[in-house]
Design an enzyme around this catalytic site. Sequence first.
Site, PDB file in Angstrom:
ATOM      1  N   SER A   1     -21.869  19.047  56.360  1.00 55.32           N
ATOM      2  CA  SER A   1     -21.561  20.118  57.307  1.00 55.32           C
ATOM      3  C   SER A   1     -20.765  19.515  58.472  1.00 55.32           C
ATOM      4  O   SER A   1     -20.691  18.286  58.617  1.00 55.32           O
ATOM      5  CB  SER A   1     -22.867  20.713  57.844  1.00 55.32           C
ATOM      6  OG  SER A   1     -23.565  19.706  58.556  1.00 55.32           O
TER       7      SER A   1
ATOM      8  N   GLY B   1     -24.248  10.959  48.299  1.00 53.84           N
ATOM      9  CA  GLY B   1     -23.344  11.146  49.422  1.00 53.84           C
ATOM     10  C   GLY B   1     -23.140   9.788  50.072  1.00 53.84           C
ATOM     11  O   GLY B   1     -22.182   9.055  49.762  1.00 53.84           O
TER      12      GLY B   1
ATOM     13  N   LYS C   1     -31.658  18.072  41.566  1.00 56.15           N
ATOM     14  CA  LYS C   1     -31.226  16.948  42.409  1.00 56.15           C
ATOM     15  C   LYS C   1     -32.413  16.512  43.264  1.00 56.15           C
ATOM     16  O   LYS C   1     -32.611  17.032  44.374  1.00 56.15           O
ATOM     17  CB  LYS C   1     -30.033  17.369  43.283  1.00 56.15           C
ATOM     18  CG  LYS C   1     -29.574  16.293  44.270  1.00 56.15           C
ATOM     19  CD  LYS C   1     -28.183  16.571  44.787  1.00 56.15           C
ATOM     20  CE  LYS C   1     -27.804  15.612  45.907  1.00 56.15           C
ATOM     21  NZ  LYS C   1     -26.394  15.652  46.252  1.00 56.15           N
TER      22      LYS C   1
ATOM     23  N   GLU D   1     -31.990  21.337  44.833  1.00 56.87           N
ATOM     24  CA  GLU D   1     -32.253  20.070  45.523  1.00 56.87           C
ATOM     25  C   GLU D   1     -33.462  20.175  46.456  1.00 56.87           C
ATOM     26  O   GLU D   1     -33.309  20.534  47.626  1.00 56.87           O
ATOM     27  CB  GLU D   1     -31.014  19.631  46.328  1.00 56.87           C
ATOM     28  CG  GLU D   1     -31.221  18.294  47.048  1.00 56.87           C
ATOM     29  CD  GLU D   1     -30.005  17.813  47.829  1.00 56.87           C
ATOM     30  OE1 GLU D   1     -29.004  18.567  47.914  1.00 56.87           O
ATOM     31  OE2 GLU D   1     -30.047  16.708  48.369  1.00 56.87           O
TER      32      GLU D   1
HETATM   33  P1  13P Z   1     -27.257  11.464  50.200  1.00 60.10           P
HETATM   34  O1  13P Z   1     -26.948  10.807  48.863  1.00 60.10           O
HETATM   35  O2  13P Z   1     -26.545  10.821  51.343  1.00 60.10           O
HETATM   36  O3  13P Z   1     -28.727  11.632  50.406  1.00 60.10           O
HETATM   37  O4  13P Z   1     -26.620  12.909  50.144  1.00 60.10           O
HETATM   38  C1  13P Z   1     -26.754  13.668  49.030  1.00 60.10           C
HETATM   39  C2  13P Z   1     -26.728  15.079  49.390  1.00 60.10           C
HETATM   40  O5  13P Z   1     -25.952  15.842  48.854  1.00 60.10           O
HETATM   41  C3  13P Z   1     -27.682  15.558  50.392  1.00 60.10           C
HETATM   42  O6  13P Z   1     -27.773  16.931  50.316  1.00 60.10           O
END
Ligand code: 13P
Length: 338
Positions: free
Chosen positions: A26, A291, A219, A177
């Site tokens: 975001s 991420g 996830k 997730e």
């Molecule tokens: P991270 O791998 O940095 O935890 O981020 C993944 C993600 O999409 C968080 O929603």
Amino acid sequence: MNVKKLNETAKEMVANCKGILAIDESHGTCKKRFESLNIPVNEENRRSYRDMLITAESLSNFISGAILFDETIQQKTSDNISFPEHMKKIGIIPGIKVDAGAKNFSCHPNEKITEGLDGLAERMLKYKELGARFAKWRAVITIDNSIPSDACIIANAHALARYASICQEADIVPIVEPEVLMDGNHDILKCFDVTNKTQSIVFETLDKLDVNFSGIILKPNMITSGSNCEDQASTEQIAELTIKCLANNVPKDVPGIAFLSGGQSDENASNNLNSINMINNNPWKVTFSYGRALQLEAMKKWSGNNNNNLEAQKIIAKRAYLNSLAACGKYSLELENS
Ligand code: 13P
């Protein structure tokens, strides 16, 4: 709902040891990451940073899809091609984060509820038009002395199931997730208990709301010690408890599981995914949707200067390659320095 199409997309997202690149930060999160590296925060920098990532050579050998943010899915590469169009051309499936973030949960101090269901069916059609074939919604569960409450898990599971149902109606694969945060000094067994309960309630609720399991990707977090726990679990323990938790809760119909990195170091995220994939006979594909653990070193190298693009692209491509090896159990720490 076209179940066959949903299942085909979900399988494509986790095929051939490829994983998913999460670049759906975001504005707030992106600002935090840029400011920590003294990168000026503005729309053009957010665009050129994501442009640098998705145009990295050979990325599509290791990455099946990338999760974009509302602003990003409407941006273009330096060659004036929309991001989703470019991704489609090189074989990376465009995805979109559709939640509106984790907000304070009423009457439950220190707990979060993810918002964003209002108007979601309409937004989904807009994103589909822009090229998205999958979506993401992140629920946040925090471990502390007297939390998580059952109420927090139930409310978040319900929102995840509502979201997943809206996605499937539009033939968009929902990434579900439920993230149990690593923050805290709890041990790995506490993480197992909370994650096991969370996943159990999430799948029960998805089932109650008639979400089709063959058309989703889970996830989750890995089962790890809290980041401030003095007694950090080994990679073998992490793998064993993570698989045990998934085996308890994830129906065999679910095509794939793509972990978040959650604040793990790059090496730990790769090594732990590899250890998980050393355990055979899982009914689902097990890969990554990182991420931070894919991007952060590349972001440091880029640092807001497009003259650094090529070097930064080498870094993201290498991390994607190493995680792709981990997704088929062929990674080793020695490869980090090769
Ligand atoms: P991270 O791998 O940095 O935890 O981020 C993944 C993600 O999409 C968080 O929603």
